[in-house]
Design a protein around this motif. Structure first.
Motif, PDB file in Angstrom:
ATOM      1  N   GLY A  18      59.566  22.658  28.981  1.00 44.59           N
ATOM      2  CA  GLY A  18      60.920  22.680  29.521  1.00 44.59           C
ATOM      3  C   GLY A  18      61.502  21.294  29.739  1.00 44.59           C
ATOM      4  O   GLY A  18      62.684  21.051  29.465  1.00 44.59           O
ATOM      5  N   MET A  19      60.697  20.372  30.232  1.00 45.15           N
ATOM      6  CA  MET A  19      61.184  19.008  30.461  1.00 45.15           C
ATOM      7  C   MET A  19      61.499  18.314  29.136  1.00 45.15           C
ATOM      8  O   MET A  19      62.482  17.578  29.025  1.00 45.15           O
ATOM      9  CB  MET A  19      60.146  18.207  31.251  1.00 45.15           C
ATOM     10  N   GLU A  20      60.675  18.556  28.118  1.00 47.13           N
ATOM     11  CA  GLU A  20      60.936  17.982  26.803  1.00 47.13           C
ATOM     12  C   GLU A  20      62.220  18.566  26.214  1.00 47.13           C
ATOM     13  O   GLU A  20      63.036  17.845  25.620  1.00 47.13           O
ATOM     14  CB  GLU A  20      59.752  18.249  25.869  1.00 47.13           C
ATOM     15  N   ALA A  21      62.409  19.879  26.391  1.00 46.02           N
ATOM     16  CA  ALA A  21      63.623  20.520  25.879  1.00 46.02           C
ATOM     17  C   ALA A  21      64.869  19.954  26.552  1.00 46.02           C
ATOM     18  O   ALA A  21      65.896  19.729  25.901  1.00 46.02           O
ATOM     19  CB  ALA A  21      63.542  22.025  26.093  1.00 46.02           C
ATOM     20  N   ALA A  22      64.788  19.714  27.864  1.00 44.79           N
ATOM     21  CA  ALA A  22      65.929  19.149  28.589  1.00 44.79           C
ATOM     22  C   ALA A  22      66.236  17.741  28.100  1.00 44.79           C
ATOM     23  O   ALA A  22      67.403  17.356  27.947  1.00 44.79           O
ATOM     24  CB  ALA A  22      65.632  19.138  30.086  1.00 44.79           C
ATOM     25  N   GLN A  23      65.201  16.964  27.841  1.00 44.71           N
ATOM     26  CA  GLN A  23      65.394  15.595  27.373  1.00 44.71           C
ATOM     27  C   GLN A  23      66.001  15.566  25.974  1.00 44.71           C
ATOM     28  O   GLN A  23      66.795  14.681  25.648  1.00 44.71           O
ATOM     29  CB  GLN A  23      64.061  14.850  27.386  1.00 44.71           C
ATOM     30  N   GLU A  24      65.629  16.538  25.151  1.00 43.01           N
ATOM     31  CA  GLU A  24      66.181  16.602  23.797  1.00 43.01           C
ATOM     32  C   GLU A  24      67.614  17.128  23.789  1.00 43.01           C
ATOM     33  O   GLU A  24      68.411  16.790  22.923  1.00 43.01           O
ATOM     34  CB  GLU A  24      65.309  17.513  22.920  1.00 43.01           C
TER      35      GLU A  24
END
Length: 271
Positions: free
Chosen positions: A216-222
């Motif tokens: 989820g954190m990676e998705a938000a950053q992308e």
């Protein structure tokens, strides 16, 4: 009509009630089967507590018909902005300043009073414990709303209540202050870690908190830039299911419209 079946009510160990922070239609494959997620946009904490109480308060005739329905051990409330908006308190923020914090104190006190009432009503009637969390992305909120949240946390602590900050550094939309849908697993995973710290027994919400949080954190950053502006569009249902079902997120230079398992969502491709 609430999207809850009798079987879902019966097996619920934990109920997570969320305001418009989450979209009503979302994938929930990463939740434990005995965790029920209920979205109630544009509602107050009091209304949420009343719905839970009604759902699990049965008459004698209903108890004979649905004898396997028992209250959950924990209800988690994630409702901050909607509660304030419904009570017409967001407009009071404009009156606050460095030299006049009275409006913030008034709003914080009113919010904590609602927390107290919900906690008391659910535990008194059904022996259900209550937990309260802020929406994600606190570090990206406007200064005045961030100050209000911190003051509310202090006010709650003074009254022996706990309001938890979750995924404070998550990137969110600068305008709506909402997370992208692909980042929901990280939000719920952080709530899960909080519950396991503060409550006895099995309080886990996701099948794997660490994996869901990283995804989820990676998705938000992308999805969002540092300024909170969207870089990628929201994926389609099939694209979301392909990614969340496999818990992965991959960037590619081009998008194959016929193959949702190669997800990349630059906004210009969707215009």
């Amino acid at each position: 009509n609430l999207p809850l079946s009798r079987d879902a009510l019966a097996r619920a160990r934990i109920v997570l009630v969320v305001d418009s922070t989450f979209k009503p239609v979302m994938l929930k494959d990463y939740l434990h089967v005995d965790v029920v997620l209920l979205t109630m946009p544009h509602s107050t904490i009091t209304q949420m507590a009343e719905v839970i109480q009604v759902l699990y308060t049965t008459t004698q005739e209903q108890m004979q018909k649905f004898s396997n329905i028992t209250p959950p051990t924990l209800v988690i409330f994630c409702n901050f902005f909607d509660h304030l908006a419904c009570n017409e308190q967001l407009s009071k923020l404009a009156k606050a300043s460095r030299n006049n914090l009275d409006p913030l104190s008034e709003i914080a006190s009113s919010y904590v009073s609602a927390m107290e009432a919900a906690t008391r009503s659910l535990y008194g009637a059904l022996r259900i414990n209550s937990a309260f969390v802020l929406p994600p992305g606190l570090s990206a909120w406007p200064a005045r709303k961030r100050d209000l949240a911190l003051l509310t946390i202090k006010t709650a602590s003074a009254r022996d209540l706990h309001l938890e900050v979750i995924t404070a550094t998550m990137r969110i939309d600068a305008n709506s202050l909402r997370p992208c849908e692909l980042s929901y697993p990280a939000v719920i995973a952080d709530i899960s870690k909080y519950c396991q710290t503060w409550f006895e027994g099995n309080s886990a919400l996701t099948v794997c908190d660490a994996t869901c949080f990283d995804f989820g954190m990676e998705a938000a950053q992308e999805t969002f830039g540092l300024d909170g502006k969207a870089i990628l569009r929201e994926p389609s249902w099939h694209e979301r299911k392909a990614m969340i079902g496999n818990i992965w997120f991959e960037k590619t230079k081009t998008q194959d419209e016929d193959n949702p398992r190669v997800p990349q969502f630059p906004i210009h491709l969707n215009e």
